[in-house]
Scaffold this active site. Structure first.
Site, mmCIF file in Angstrom:
data_model
loop_
_atom_site.group_PDB
_atom_site.id
_atom_site.type_symbol
_atom_site.label_atom_id
_atom_site.label_comp_id
_atom_site.label_asym_id
_atom_site.label_seq_id
_atom_site.Cartn_x
_atom_site.Cartn_y
_atom_site.Cartn_z
ATOM 1 N N ARG A 161 -83.433 -2.930 -6.649
ATOM 2 C CA ARG A 161 -82.763 -1.686 -7.057
ATOM 3 C C ARG A 161 -83.646 -0.796 -7.942
ATOM 4 O O ARG A 161 -83.164 -0.139 -8.876
ATOM 5 C CB ARG A 161 -81.458 -1.982 -7.821
ATOM 6 N N SER A 236 -71.732 -0.628 -6.067
ATOM 7 C CA SER A 236 -71.889 -1.437 -7.282
ATOM 8 C C SER A 236 -72.234 -0.525 -8.448
ATOM 9 O O SER A 236 -73.197 0.236 -8.377
ATOM 10 C CB SER A 236 -73.023 -2.452 -7.113
ATOM 11 N N GLU A 332 -76.480 0.490 -12.334
ATOM 12 C CA GLU A 332 -77.245 0.863 -11.132
ATOM 13 C C GLU A 332 -77.111 2.377 -10.902
ATOM 14 O O GLU A 332 -78.056 3.057 -10.490
ATOM 15 C CB GLU A 332 -76.697 0.107 -9.908
HETATM 16 P P1 FAD Z 1 -77.809 10.526 -4.609
HETATM 17 O O1 FAD Z 1 -76.686 9.802 -5.239
HETATM 18 O O2 FAD Z 1 -77.605 11.930 -4.184
HETATM 19 O O3 FAD Z 1 -79.072 10.460 -5.586
HETATM 20 C C1 FAD Z 1 -79.424 9.236 -6.194
HETATM 21 C C2 FAD Z 1 -80.709 9.466 -6.999
HETATM 22 O O4 FAD Z 1 -81.789 9.774 -6.118
HETATM 23 C C3 FAD Z 1 -80.602 10.659 -7.953
HETATM 24 O O5 FAD Z 1 -81.355 10.332 -9.097
HETATM 25 C C4 FAD Z 1 -81.284 11.793 -7.193
HETATM 26 O O6 FAD Z 1 -81.863 12.757 -8.054
HETATM 27 C C5 FAD Z 1 -82.353 11.057 -6.402
HETATM 28 N N1 FAD Z 1 -82.668 11.673 -5.107
HETATM 29 C C6 FAD Z 1 -81.810 11.888 -4.077
HETATM 30 N N2 FAD Z 1 -82.465 12.405 -3.016
HETATM 31 C C7 FAD Z 1 -83.765 12.523 -3.381
HETATM 32 C C8 FAD Z 1 -84.952 12.983 -2.728
HETATM 33 N N3 FAD Z 1 -84.949 13.424 -1.475
HETATM 34 N N4 FAD Z 1 -86.126 12.953 -3.428
HETATM 35 C C9 FAD Z 1 -86.172 12.519 -4.702
HETATM 36 N N5 FAD Z 1 -85.082 12.070 -5.373
HETATM 37 C C10 FAD Z 1 -83.894 12.064 -4.712
HETATM 38 N N6 FAD Z 1 -76.820 0.923 -2.522
HETATM 39 C C11 FAD Z 1 -77.508 -0.171 -2.149
HETATM 40 O O7 FAD Z 1 -78.688 -0.303 -2.458
HETATM 41 N N7 FAD Z 1 -76.905 -1.146 -1.381
HETATM 42 C C12 FAD Z 1 -75.628 -1.085 -0.998
HETATM 43 O O8 FAD Z 1 -75.137 -1.986 -0.318
HETATM 44 C C13 FAD Z 1 -74.872 0.059 -1.385
HETATM 45 N N8 FAD Z 1 -73.573 0.170 -1.039
HETATM 46 C C14 FAD Z 1 -72.857 1.259 -1.412
HETATM 47 C C15 FAD Z 1 -71.508 1.349 -1.034
HETATM 48 C C16 FAD Z 1 -70.742 2.440 -1.391
HETATM 49 C C17 FAD Z 1 -69.298 2.514 -0.946
HETATM 50 C C18 FAD Z 1 -71.347 3.499 -2.142
HETATM 51 C C19 FAD Z 1 -70.538 4.714 -2.486
HETATM 52 C C20 FAD Z 1 -72.670 3.419 -2.544
HETATM 53 C C21 FAD Z 1 -73.446 2.291 -2.200
HETATM 54 N N9 FAD Z 1 -74.792 2.164 -2.573
HETATM 55 C C22 FAD Z 1 -75.519 1.066 -2.163
HETATM 56 C C23 FAD Z 1 -75.451 3.195 -3.414
HETATM 57 C C24 FAD Z 1 -75.974 4.406 -2.606
HETATM 58 O O9 FAD Z 1 -75.398 4.440 -1.335
HETATM 59 C C25 FAD Z 1 -77.487 4.387 -2.446
HETATM 60 O O10 FAD Z 1 -78.124 4.334 -3.708
HETATM 61 C C26 FAD Z 1 -78.011 5.618 -1.703
HETATM 62 O O11 FAD Z 1 -79.375 5.452 -1.387
HETATM 63 C C27 FAD Z 1 -77.838 6.911 -2.489
HETATM 64 O O12 FAD Z 1 -78.134 7.997 -1.609
HETATM 65 P P2 FAD Z 1 -77.682 9.471 -1.959
HETATM 66 O O13 FAD Z 1 -78.289 10.381 -0.957
HETATM 67 O O14 FAD Z 1 -76.214 9.530 -2.092
HETATM 68 O O15 FAD Z 1 -78.380 9.680 -3.374
HETATM 69 N N1 EPU Z 2 -67.645 -11.997 -6.749
HETATM 70 C C1 EPU Z 2 -66.516 -12.391 -7.434
HETATM 71 N N2 EPU Z 2 -65.591 -11.440 -7.752
HETATM 72 C C2 EPU Z 2 -65.764 -10.132 -7.443
HETATM 73 C C3 EPU Z 2 -66.923 -9.722 -6.750
HETATM 74 C C4 EPU Z 2 -67.859 -10.689 -6.414
HETATM 75 O O1 EPU Z 2 -66.349 -13.559 -7.740
HETATM 76 O O2 EPU Z 2 -64.894 -9.335 -7.765
HETATM 77 C C5 EPU Z 2 -68.601 -13.020 -6.326
HETATM 78 C C6 EPU Z 2 -68.515 -13.259 -4.810
HETATM 79 O O3 EPU Z 2 -67.524 -14.212 -4.504
HETATM 80 C C7 EPU Z 2 -69.893 -13.744 -4.488
HETATM 81 C C8 EPU Z 2 -70.776 -12.986 -5.478
HETATM 82 O O4 EPU Z 2 -69.925 -12.561 -6.542
HETATM 83 O O5 EPU Z 2 -70.014 -15.118 -4.753
HETATM 84 C C9 EPU Z 2 -71.512 -11.794 -4.866
HETATM 85 O O6 EPU Z 2 -70.574 -10.859 -4.335
HETATM 86 P P1 EPU Z 2 -70.897 -9.939 -3.054
HETATM 87 O O7 EPU Z 2 -71.442 -10.791 -1.956
HETATM 88 O O8 EPU Z 2 -69.713 -9.114 -2.789
HETATM 89 O O9 EPU Z 2 -72.120 -9.044 -3.505
HETATM 90 P P2 EPU Z 2 -72.466 -8.302 -4.861
HETATM 91 O O10 EPU Z 2 -73.490 -9.120 -5.601
HETATM 92 O O11 EPU Z 2 -71.255 -7.915 -5.603
HETATM 93 C C10 EPU Z 2 -74.509 -7.030 -3.852
HETATM 94 C C11 EPU Z 2 -75.065 -5.646 -3.960
HETATM 95 C C12 EPU Z 2 -74.341 -4.723 -2.972
HETATM 96 C C13 EPU Z 2 -74.584 -5.235 -1.560
HETATM 97 C C14 EPU Z 2 -74.036 -6.666 -1.470
HETATM 98 C C15 EPU Z 2 -74.354 -7.301 -0.131
HETATM 99 C C16 EPU Z 2 -75.925 -5.298 -6.179
HETATM 100 C C17 EPU Z 2 -75.709 -4.700 -7.514
HETATM 101 N N3 EPU Z 2 -74.939 -5.144 -5.307
HETATM 102 O O12 EPU Z 2 -73.160 -6.971 -4.289
HETATM 103 O O13 EPU Z 2 -74.907 -3.422 -3.086
HETATM 104 O O14 EPU Z 2 -73.954 -4.416 -0.612
HETATM 105 O O15 EPU Z 2 -74.629 -7.497 -2.497
HETATM 106 O O16 EPU Z 2 -75.714 -7.577 -0.076
HETATM 107 O O17 EPU Z 2 -76.980 -5.874 -5.940
HETATM 108 C C18 EPU Z 2 -74.710 -1.342 -4.240
HETATM 109 O O18 EPU Z 2 -75.856 -1.561 -4.661
HETATM 110 O O19 EPU Z 2 -74.077 -0.288 -4.490
HETATM 111 C C19 EPU Z 2 -74.073 -2.351 -3.400
HETATM 112 C C20 EPU Z 2 -72.832 -2.233 -2.926
#
Ligand code: FAD
Ligand code: EPU
Length: 337
Positions: A161, A236, A332
């Protein structure tokens, strides 16, 4: 370059209101250069889909929405292809397009919201895979000099991250294009993440295609994570903390069931969602800001929360986790202004 009304509510997935000085929609590289040239104080913000930000107050500067479009690919080797997408392409659509072309590598990252250009900023990751695993290069403009620079994987200093764009060079570059190295036929699938492995437990792994993995990932994600179109959130809210081996041992004596992930350097990642859940905070609400009732690591806007309401809830969680576990959670999500 279109100038939009200045309320950011529909440009962040938390759906919180905040005024910017102006919002510009940027569709070409020349529009981006013009936007950067007008940024005399150097404090304007660029955004993709606003899915990893929290606005805690009004923004006393302009916001540029990166909407550059385009994607293409070129063969790289017998089994590899270089695929390039402009920064404003929606990430999930891009992933599905690569899979439809028969390319493998991004399938575990399906359904992550956001734009292609933001994906390297925090080295997006899910289900055992990170962007860095298939990243080849990105092209960016220096905000101050407007000079173009190509970043290799090494230049980006990717970590969990994190990257150079979120640390040493925060806000210094605007990414306009990202290139990935993907497989063309002999795909290596990564089913190491337990929920994904379980999904396919009664299937023959040899016949699986990358697109099958993407479909499974989408199904698992939909069962856990709220859709921001229905319930405002940014995925997250905190990172999963990294703790030392010694600290892990002492924690395990009290909490033998703690979900821990060993890291190559001997440290352990611990699930922050589990820590928050252990405190009974799942579903906890402070006004319109709440901890999601299915995933404690996700904070949600029940409708009328302000950015500050969400920030206050995050503070409460951080304090509670520290008091009980002695672990400091790190956000994050990036806060603005
Ligand atoms: P923004 O939120 O618009 O920007 C994020 C940052 O990047 C800001 O600091 C912005 O200034 C900068 N930025 C944006 N575009 C550019 C550019 N072109 N050049 C330079 N800087 C830029 N993240 C994960 O890693 N794994 C996940 O599984 C995950 N699951 C998600 C689930 C949900 C439901 C949501 C809402 C979010 C999740 N995220 C996850 C977080 C998010 O989706 C990612 O961080 C994504 O890459 C953000 O993209 P964005 O275009 O919305 O960035
Ligand atoms: N858990 C709980 N209670 C909860 C949530 C999670 O006990 O309310 C436990 C689960 O049972 C599991 C562990 O925590 O044992 C991990 O949970 P999960 O697999 O849901 O993943 P996470 O660690 O919560 C991370 C990333 C996600 C990514 C998933 C799948 C981070 C900060 N988050 O979540 O990324 O999608 O793994 O790889 O690393 C994001 O970055 O925005 C994001 C959604």
């Amino acid at each position: 370059m279109a100038v939009l009304n200045s309320d950011l509510k529909s440009y962040n997935t938390f759906g919180v209101s905040a005024q910017a000085r102006a919002i510009h929609s940027i569709h070409t590289e020349s529009e981006l250069i013009a936007f950067l040239e007008e940024d005399t104080l150097g404090d304007d913000l660029v955004l993709g889909q606003g899915s990893n930000v929290l606005f805690t107050d009004h923004l006393p500067y302009r916001v540029g929405l990166i909407r550059l479009k385009g994607r293409h690919f070129n063969p790289y080797s017998e089994n590899e292809v270089l695929v390039t997408a402009a920064a404003g392409e929606p990430w999930h659509d891009f992933v599905m397009w690569t899979l439809e072309q028969g390319f493998g590598g991004l399938e575990n990252l399906a359904l992550i919201p956001g734009s292609v250009g933001a994906a390297p900023i925090q080295n997006i990751g899910a289900y055992g895979v990170e962007l860095k695993d298939s990243f080849f290069s990105c092209r960016a403009f220096d905000r101050n000099t407007r000079e173009e620079k190509i970043f290799s994987t090494e230049d980006c200093a990717f970590e969990y991250r994190n990257s150079i764009f979120k640390s040493a060079c925060k806000n210094q570059y605007v990414i306009v294009e990202v290139t990935f190295k993907l497989s063309r036929n002999n795909h290596t699938l990564n089913l190491s993440y337990a929920p994904l492995k379980n999904w396919f437990s009664n299937k023959n792994g040899d016949s699986l295609r990358p697109i099958d993995v993407a479909e499974a990932v989408c199904n698992i994600r939909r069962s856990k994570l709220p859709d921001p179109a229905i319930l405002g959130n940014a995925g997250s809210f905190f990172k999963n903390p990294i703790i030392t081996a010694d600290f892990t041992q002492s924690l395990l004596t009290k909490f033998p069931e703690a979900p821990l992930y060993p890291q190559p350097d001997g440290t352990f990642k611990i699930a922050a969602g589990w820590l928050i859940d252990q405190l009974g905070l799942k579903g906890y609400r402070q006004g319109e800001a709440a901890v999601h009732d299915k995933q404690a690591l996700v904070l949600v806007n029940l409708g009328a929360a302000s950015g500050n309401d969400l920030k206050d809830l995050a503070q409460h969680i951080k304090k509670s986790v520290f008091n009980v576990f002695g672990i400091t959670l790190e956000e994050e999500v990036t806060f603005y202004p």
